[in-house]
Scaffold this active site. Structure first.
Site, mmCIF file in Angstrom:
data_model
loop_
_atom_site.group_PDB
_atom_site.id
_atom_site.type_symbol
_atom_site.label_atom_id
_atom_site.label_comp_id
_atom_site.label_asym_id
_atom_site.label_seq_id
_atom_site.Cartn_x
_atom_site.Cartn_y
_atom_site.Cartn_z
ATOM 1 N N CYS A 1 -4.505 3.496 9.993
ATOM 2 C CA CYS A 1 -5.387 4.650 10.171
ATOM 3 C C CYS A 1 -6.703 4.221 10.808
ATOM 4 C CB CYS A 1 -5.637 5.345 8.830
ATOM 5 S SG CYS A 1 -6.447 4.290 7.617
ATOM 6 N N PHE B 1 0.860 -1.191 0.000
ATOM 7 C CA PHE B 1 0.000 0.000 0.000
ATOM 8 C C PHE B 1 0.902 1.249 0.000
ATOM 9 C CE2 PHE B 1 -1.911 -3.422 2.534
ATOM 10 C CZ PHE B 1 -3.114 -3.653 1.864
#
Length: 437
Positions: free
Chosen positions: A394, A299
């Site tokens: 996150c 990612f």
């Protein structure tokens, strides 16, 4: 649906929820989430919503304030949905986020970190360099509103400025509002996205109908007067094009690693520049890459971690789902003269067995997944041979789930974890964890 009783009532606030609201019990123990209230307080509240398992309310008056309560800096606090924690002292905000992380590890992952890392913090105001303002012409007010959504998301907050956005943008919200209000197309502009590099601040105007020459001229004049780059978006993401100047240069430097990242106006970049540098430094410290080792960065986006990693590793390989970001990551590697950084495009939620990079063998792994986490890719990766995994998150719930998988199903150890205040005054929890076999 039965009407909600509007009679104010008194509550003792027992806890803080993961989204920054006070938690209380009412009438035989039913949970009430109270916006604007803090643990240890006694408040007068009014019910706003009712459901079978819990109610929602808003604070009308604080009868007995918490010692941790502070005066919110912003006059729009409580109405604007951009922040939910301005009334809580900054050191208590990050402590509350740390508690959310540790509770998620325990409740969802059934894991406990051996060490809790000291929280990473940076400037609490004027930090937000990327975001999106909603735009709405409101006839009753006789003006166009530019700002975040209110806590009731049907409305746009009537902002004069925003203290969490970088001042070059946050101090010009009223000017933006007047600009849009003067356009012929003011009812056809639903949003303005902003993104700032080190030198250039870009505004992307979404517009639903073609703009007149007069409107285009007004936008250019505004850009020149305030030092903005202005881009237009008549359709999807691919329709974004520069209005003025012709090719605005967007980039930011990561000075400790002598890296410059070039990006486009709708690309993902970390919102908080100061915290981003501290986060990269901590990730590299936790990974502890040795000379000549191969590191996999999943990612990877534009190469925010991959390129600094390439400065210390034998080879850094970045993988990302969005082909455009991968192309720009490769450009960034070339721009920084990093021949040992390679990038590949792959949907990391799908079957990856056909990808050659999967079989190349790595010494260390870094992941920075979206909110949904990384369980699909972790279940496919050959973890044998990896010396360390560093996971940047996150969303603490998906991190806790994935940590549970690594520890309880794959036999890894959760050596350390901690929170990072990427979004001060919001309930958003950014965190980092390090695993060893």
């Amino acid at each position: 649906m039965a009407r909600i009783d509007q009679t104010p009532f008194e509550l003792e606030i027992l806890d803080l929820s993961h989204d920054g609201r006070g938690v209380a019990r009412r009438d035989g123990g039913k949970t009430v989430f109270v916006s604007g209230a803090l643990p240890g307080e006694r408040v007068m509240a009014k019910q706003t919503r009712r459901s079978r398992s819990f109610d929602e309310a808003v604070t009308l008056e604080v009868l007995q304030p918490s010692a941790d309560r502070v005066e919110p800096r912003c006059p729009h606090f409580g109405t604007c949905g951009g922040c939910v924690l301005q009334h809580l002292a900054e050191d208590r905000q990050i402590a509350a986020k740390q508690r959310v992380l540790l509770e998620n590890f325990e409740r969802i992952g059934h894991v406990t970190p051996e060490t809790v890392l000291p929280p990473l913090t940076d400037a609490a105001w004027g930090y937000r360099r990327k975001g999106r303002f909603s735009v709405r012409r409101v006839e009753k007010k006789g003006k166009t509103l530019v700002g975040y959504r209110e806590q009731d998301p049907r409305f746009v907050a009537d902002l004069s400025q925003c203290h969490t956005v970088i001042p070059r943008i946050g101090d010009r919200i009223e000017a933006l509002s007047r600009l849009v209000d003067g356009l012929e197309a003011r009812r056809g502009i639903p949003q303005i996205e902003f993104i700032a590099g080190d030198d250039t601040v870009a505004l992307v105007f979404r517009h639903l109908a073609p703009l007149s020459e007069a409107d285009r001229g007004a936008l250019v004049a505004f850009a020149q007067a305030h030092g903005f780059a202005i881009l237009l978006q008549p359709g999807g993401v691919d329709s974004v094009h520069a209005l003025w100047p012709e090719a605005p240069p967007l980039s930011f430097r990561l000075a400790p690693w002598n890296v410059e990242l070039l990006f486009r106006p709708l690309d993902f970049i970390q919102v908080n520049a100061g915290l981003n540098e501290k986060m990269i430094a901590r990730a590299l410290e936790l990974l502890d890459v040795q000379p000549g080792e191969r590191v996999l960065d999943l990612f990877c986006g534009l190469g925010n971690f991959t390129l600094p990693l390439a400065r210390v590793a034998g080879e850094a390989v970045g993988v990302e789902g969005e082909a455009g970001l991968v192309a720009r990551a490769r450009e960034n590697a070339a721009h920084n003269g990093l021949e040992n950084a390679r990038f590949f495009a792959a949907d990391l939620a799908q079957d990856l067995s056909g990808h050659p990079w999967m079989r190349q063998g790595f010494d260390r792994l870094l992941l920075d997944p979206p909110r949904s986490g990384a369980d699909a890719v972790l279940r496919q990766l050959p973890l044998k041979g990896l010396k360390r995994i560093v996971y940047v998150s996150c969303h603490p719930a998906s991190l806790a789930r994935d940590a549970g998988y690594l520890v309880n199903e794959r036999g890894w150890k959760l050596r350390s974890a901690g929170v990072m205040d990427m979004f001060p005054h919001t309930a958003h929890v950014e965190s980092i964890a390090m695993f060893e076999p």
